[in-house]
Design an enzyme around this catalytic site. Structure first.
Site, PDB file in Angstrom:
ATOM      1  N   GLU A   1       0.852  -1.190   0.000  1.00 34.32           N
ATOM      2  CA  GLU A   1       0.000   0.000   0.000  1.00 34.32           C
ATOM      3  C   GLU A   1       0.878   1.227   0.000  1.00 34.32           C
ATOM      4  OE1 GLU A   1      -2.554   0.593   3.359  1.00 34.32           O
ATOM      5  OE2 GLU A   1      -3.649  -1.266   3.039  1.00 34.32           O
TER       6      GLU A   1
ATOM      7  N   GLU B   1     -13.786   5.506   0.014  1.00 34.47           N
ATOM      8  CA  GLU B   1     -14.654   4.563   0.736  1.00 34.47           C
ATOM      9  C   GLU B   1     -15.331   5.289   1.895  1.00 34.47           C
ATOM     10  OE1 GLU B   1     -12.510   0.669   1.395  1.00 34.47           O
ATOM     11  OE2 GLU B   1     -10.990   1.718   0.225  1.00 34.47           O
TER      12      GLU B   1
ATOM     13  N   LYS C   1     -15.144   4.081   5.769  1.00 36.02           N
ATOM     14  CA  LYS C   1     -13.893   3.819   6.455  1.00 36.02           C
ATOM     15  C   LYS C   1     -13.835   4.706   7.697  1.00 36.02           C
ATOM     16  CE  LYS C   1      -9.470   2.272   4.976  1.00 36.02           C
ATOM     17  NZ  LYS C   1      -8.414   2.952   5.718  1.00 36.02           N
TER      18      LYS C   1
ATOM     19  N   GLU D   1      -8.981   9.313   5.599  1.00 37.08           N
ATOM     20  CA  GLU D   1      -9.142   7.872   5.377  1.00 37.08           C
ATOM     21  C   GLU D   1     -10.193   7.573   4.306  1.00 37.08           C
ATOM     22  OE1 GLU D   1      -7.592   5.065   6.626  1.00 37.08           O
ATOM     23  OE2 GLU D   1      -6.104   6.498   7.333  1.00 37.08           O
TER      24      GLU D   1
END
Ligand SMILES: *[C@@H]1O[C@H](CO)[C@@H](O)[C@H](O)[C@H]1NC(C)=O
Ligand SMILES: *[C@@H]1O[C@H](CO)[C@@H](O)[C@H](O)[C@H]1NC(C)=O
Ligand SMILES: *[C@@H]1O[C@H](CO)[C@@H](O)[C@H](O)[C@H]1NC(C)=O
Ligand SMILES: *[C@@H]1O[C@H](CO)[C@@H](O)[C@H](O)[C@H]1NC(C)=O
Ligand SMILES: *[C@@H]1O[C@H](CO)[C@@H](O)[C@H](O)[C@H]1NC(C)=O
Length: 467
Positions: free
Chosen positions: A268, A324, A327, A333
């Site tokens: 990541e 997202e 999250k 985030e």
């Protein structure tokens, strides 16, 4: 015959060099959103809109693995954290996991990596099964071998905090945390070395820079600096960006345990395109700059490597495919995506490394590269009108801390106006002011947002966070 053999060998080599080149940069397909496209549509976007060569999942979702079949995309799947302890003690369970999550999809879905758990060494709550991690990895490896699956690597993802003090200054000082060094890392590196697997690393120059933006130069973190040089006093190696420092800190940590040659794969990395008042540098300009520079670096031929490993090819997965919305944590985030859930781009990027001949689009100028100084409140977000959810959140925030909701009780300064919205906003601000230092976010499942406009009124003062 000779001609045919030659042809076979040549196409074999072509096939593999092409495969290696196309898979250098992939994307992490996280699914913590309630508005994301269905897997077949997401897979089409990965190919058509991003030209990614590979995809990493946080599970072994069968719909996604099926959607990825016959696409040519290389795939990294994951054994969930919850199963590690049981798998570590039970070969039959490892066999069953591989039997139902890998075998039915392989090889038409080009699974190439299985990660056993996600950053488990970063969470002290997982401490009880840290010592079981490597035996779980061995059992998964053994299960793959029983099925004659030989080109799938087994590993686990690791954050920078697996290093002592998360230290990358200087890289040659990198060493694994003493609580995992001998007990977990040494046997893990032995396993990775035996199986020619990778150390799966999650380097985030963003978080490192954001913690210390006065000391670390932003361009140095964005892989964008043309002039900054940092010389490691231990080795004399010269660094031109923070990413290389992070990777080489892992290299030196491995070397200290006697494993200097294990390859590093970026499981990541990324940069958020949006954030809140207390989240510096999260904007489209920086996100696009970092990720485009990263693609350029990983796709460079001949490969550039890092100062400790010059010329070595590296692969990586950018976090993430989509923004997202479910999250947890700070606003950043929920804004690491390359695409919005509706499939349109947050900014132009081509993971195959081919920028358009006219160049990428002009980006909006960054507005939050300097730390925000002032007071911040946490209030109900516009559009949060689910009364049940708001009341539950109020009960939750009022039940924690010291006198969190004292001021909204009947007769107290913030009781009026006696409305749910006003009381919940007070509860959010009061809770967040007490618990931000210990990691609380102004999120409350999407019901809350930060504001710099003081919601206090009359003698009612809302608690705030001061930066
Ligand atoms: C692990 O095994 C124990 C004992 O068999 C069982 O109770 C538990 O549910 C298992 N955990 C998971 C996540 O499957
Ligand atoms: C090197 O790392 C150790 C901890 O592992 C730390 O105590 C020391 O200060 C570091 N040295 C430098 C020069 O940063
Ligand atoms: C997709 O969503 C983004 C963010 O909400 C929005 O700005 C954009 O206009 C949308 N695109 C389309 C085609 O609807
Ligand atoms: C409102 O919130 C409650 C509790 O979180 C949830 O169960 C319910 O589905 C929500 N209602 C709507 C309309 O979103
Ligand atoms: C609440 O008060 C106690 C005792 O004064 C203190 O130890 C604790 O840290 C306080 N909690 C918060 C969230 O401020």
């Amino acid at each position: 015959m000779g001609g045919l053999l030659h042809l076979l060998v040549t196409s074999f080599l072509l096939y593999f060099s092409r495969a290696e080149a196309t898979s250098a940069v992939g994307v992490n397909y996280g699914q913590l959103g309630n508005n994301l496209p269905l897997p077949p549509d997401a897979v089409r976007l990965i190919k058509s809109r991003l030209s990614a060569g590979s995809v990493k999942l946080y599970d072994a979702n069968p719909q996604i693995l099926r959607a990825l079949s016959n696409t040519g995309l290389e795939v990294c799947t994951m054994v969930p954290n919850e199963l590690i302890a049981n798998i570590s003690a039970d070969q039959a369970l490892a066999d069953r996991w591989v039997g139902s999550n890998i075998v039915p999809f392989y090889p038409v879905t080009r699974i190439r990596h299985v990660l056993v758990g996600n950053e488990i060494l970063s969470d002290p709550n997982n401490r009880w099964f840290w010592l079981k991690l490597v035996s779980a990895m061995r059992r998964v490896q053994k299960a793959l071998k029983k099925n004659q699956i030989r080109n799938v690597k087994v590993g686990t993802s690791m954050a920078i905090d697996t290093l002592e003090l998360s230290s990358v200054y200087p890289p040659s000082n990198g060493s694994f945390r003493s609580d995992i060094s001998g007990s977990v890392m040494k046997p893990m590196l032995q396993f990775l070395s035996e199986t020619k697997s990778y150390l799966y690393f999650d380097p985030y120059p963003y978080f490192h820079w954001a913690k210390d933006p006065e000391k670390i130069n932003l361009d140095y973190a964005l892989l964008e600096s043309k002039s900054i040089r940092y010389t490691d006093p231990g080795t004399g190696l010269v660094y031109t960006n923070l990413f290389d420092q992070m990777v080489d800190s892992m290299v030196f940590a491995m070397e200290k345990l006697g494993y200097p040659n294990i390859r590093i794969l970026m499981a990541e990395t990324g940069w958020p395109s949006s954030g809140d008042y207390d989240q510096i540098g999260a904007n489209i300009y920086n996100a696009a700059t970092y990720n485009r520079n990263l693609v350029k670096k990983l796709k460079a031929r001949p490969p550039v490597g890092t100062p400790a490993r010059p010329g070595q090819a590296m692969q990586g997965f950018i976090f993430a495919l989509f923004n997202e919305n479910q999250k947890p944590g700070p606003t950043t985030e929920r804004h690491f995506g390359l695409l919005y859930p509706n499939g349109s781009r947050v900014y132009e990027i081509d993971l195959s490394g081919k920028a358009p001949s006219s160049g990428y689009e002009l980006l909006p100028a960054p507005t939050n590269n300097k730390p925000y100084k002032g007071r911040i409140w946490c209030v109900v977000a516009p559009g949060s009108n689910n009364r049940t959810a708001l009341e539950a959140a109020l009960t939750h925030s009022c039940s924690q801390g010291n006198g969190t909701c004292e001021a909204i009780r009947p007769g107290k300064a913030c009781h009026e106006p006696d409305s749910v919205l006003s009381h919940v906003s007070y509860g959010f601000s009061s809770y967040w002011a007490q618990f931000r230092k210990s990691g609380a976010s102004c999120f409350f499942n999407g019901l809350a947002t930060q504001t710099i406009k003081d919601p206090s009124h009359g003698s009612c003062k809302f608690p705030s966070v001061t930066l």
